[in-house]
Motif scaffolding. Structure first.
Motif, PDB file in Angstrom:
ATOM      1  N   CYS A 162      -4.015   2.936  -4.752  1.00 18.34           N
ATOM      2  CA  CYS A 162      -2.797   2.640  -4.134  1.00 18.34           C
ATOM      3  C   CYS A 162      -2.280   1.457  -3.527  1.00 18.34           C
ATOM      4  N   ILE A 163      -2.900   0.448  -4.062  1.00 18.20           N
ATOM      5  CA  ILE A 163      -2.435  -1.097  -3.759  1.00 18.20           C
ATOM      6  C   ILE A 163      -1.772  -1.547  -5.108  1.00 18.20           C
TER       7      ILE A 163
ATOM      8  N   CYS B 190      -3.227   6.284   0.409  1.00 17.63           N
ATOM      9  CA  CYS B 190      -4.396   5.731   1.210  1.00 17.63           C
ATOM     10  C   CYS B 190      -5.223   6.687   1.711  1.00 17.63           C
ATOM     11  N   THR B 191      -6.771   6.548   1.353  1.00 14.81           N
ATOM     12  CA  THR B 191      -7.641   7.643   1.968  1.00 14.81           C
ATOM     13  C   THR B 191      -8.330   6.903   3.203  1.00 14.81           C
ATOM     14  N   ASP B 192      -7.881   5.889   3.700  1.00 19.26           N
ATOM     15  CA  ASP B 192      -8.473   5.265   4.840  1.00 19.26           C
ATOM     16  C   ASP B 192      -9.930   4.852   4.859  1.00 19.26           C
ATOM     17  N   CYS B 193     -10.356   4.267   3.376  1.00 22.25           N
ATOM     18  CA  CYS B 193     -11.570   4.230   3.302  1.00 22.25           C
ATOM     19  C   CYS B 193     -12.041   2.639   3.964  1.00 22.25           C
ATOM     20  N   GLU B 194     -11.155   1.630   3.940  1.00 19.91           N
ATOM     21  CA  GLU B 194     -11.559   0.428   4.514  1.00 19.91           C
ATOM     22  C   GLU B 194     -11.859  -0.495   3.484  1.00 19.91           C
ATOM     23  N   VAL B 195     -12.167  -0.068   2.226  1.00 22.08           N
ATOM     24  CA  VAL B 195     -12.516  -1.055   1.315  1.00 22.08           C
ATOM     25  C   VAL B 195     -12.009  -2.381   1.294  1.00 22.08           C
ATOM     26  N   CYS B 196     -10.447  -2.461   1.188  1.00 22.57           N
ATOM     27  CA  CYS B 196      -9.615  -3.410   1.351  1.00 22.57           C
ATOM     28  C   CYS B 196      -9.869  -4.210   2.390  1.00 22.57           C
TER      29      CYS B 196
ATOM     30  N   ILE C 162       0.955  -1.175   0.124  1.00 24.18           N
ATOM     31  CA  ILE C 162      -0.076  -0.095   0.000  1.00 24.18           C
ATOM     32  C   ILE C 162       0.922   1.217   0.024  1.00 24.18           C
TER      33      ILE C 162
ATOM     34  N   ILE D 299      -3.532   1.384   7.808  1.00 25.88           N
ATOM     35  CA  ILE D 299      -3.701   0.406   7.117  1.00 25.88           C
ATOM     36  C   ILE D 299      -2.634  -0.443   6.631  1.00 25.88           C
TER      37      ILE D 299
ATOM     38  N   CYS E 201      -9.855  -0.318  -4.968  1.00 23.62           N
ATOM     39  CA  CYS E 201      -9.224   0.617  -4.151  1.00 23.62           C
ATOM     40  C   CYS E 201      -9.529   2.076  -4.666  1.00 23.62           C
ATOM     41  N   PRO E 202     -10.423   3.005  -4.183  1.00 21.10           N
ATOM     42  CA  PRO E 202     -10.684   4.224  -4.639  1.00 21.10           C
ATOM     43  C   PRO E 202      -9.210   5.214  -4.967  1.00 21.10           C
ATOM     44  N   ALA E 203      -8.266   4.911  -4.127  1.00 26.33           N
ATOM     45  CA  ALA E 203      -7.047   5.871  -4.312  1.00 26.33           C
ATOM     46  C   ALA E 203      -5.974   5.063  -5.356  1.00 26.33           C
TER      47      ALA E 203
HETATM   48  S1  SF4 Z   1      -8.651   0.490  -0.288  1.00 20.09           S
HETATM   49 FE1  SF4 Z   1      -6.979   1.736  -0.736  1.00 20.09          FE
HETATM   50  S2  SF4 Z   1      -7.483   3.817  -0.045  1.00 20.09           S
HETATM   51 FE2  SF4 Z   1      -9.073   2.366   0.802  1.00 20.09          FE
HETATM   52  S3  SF4 Z   1      -8.099   1.753   2.771  1.00 20.09           S
HETATM   53 FE3  SF4 Z   1      -7.399   0.198   1.337  1.00 20.09          FE
HETATM   54  S4  SF4 Z   1      -5.336   1.002   0.685  1.00 20.09           S
HETATM   55 FE4  SF4 Z   1      -6.632   2.536   1.426  1.00 20.09          FE
END
Ligand code: SF4
Length: 63
Positions: A57-58, A11-17, A6, A33, A53-55
């Motif tokens: 960044c993975i 990372c926007t901390d959205c927790e989708v992952c 990551i 995260i 991941c909306p950003a």
């Molecule tokens: S999905 Fe992407 S942006 Fe969202 S918490 Fe996980 S790494 Fe961060």
């Protein structure tokens, strides 16, 4: 071997992952995260996280 990584600066901390793949992605004690230390990573689930991941960044990293 490939491990997911990551970019914490994006990372926007959205927790989708975490919702999609809690065995791999988790929140650490510092509140960020992170990727769990696993002997191998489920490719399809991680791909799903990369796609969602909306950003964006993975990414896979070769180690
Ligand atoms: S999905 Fe992407 S942006 Fe969202 S918490 Fe996980 S790494 Fe961060």
């Amino acid at each position: 071997m490939k491990i997911p990584s990551i970019d914490p600066s994006e990372c926007t901390d959205c927790e989708v992952c975490i919702e999609l793949c809690p065995t791999v992605f988790r929140r650490n004690d510092a509140g960020f995260i992170e990727v769990a230390d696993l002997p191998e990573y489920p490719e399809e689930e991680v791909e799903e996280c990369i796609k969602n991941c909306p950003a964006d960044c993975i990414a896979w990293e070769e180690v």
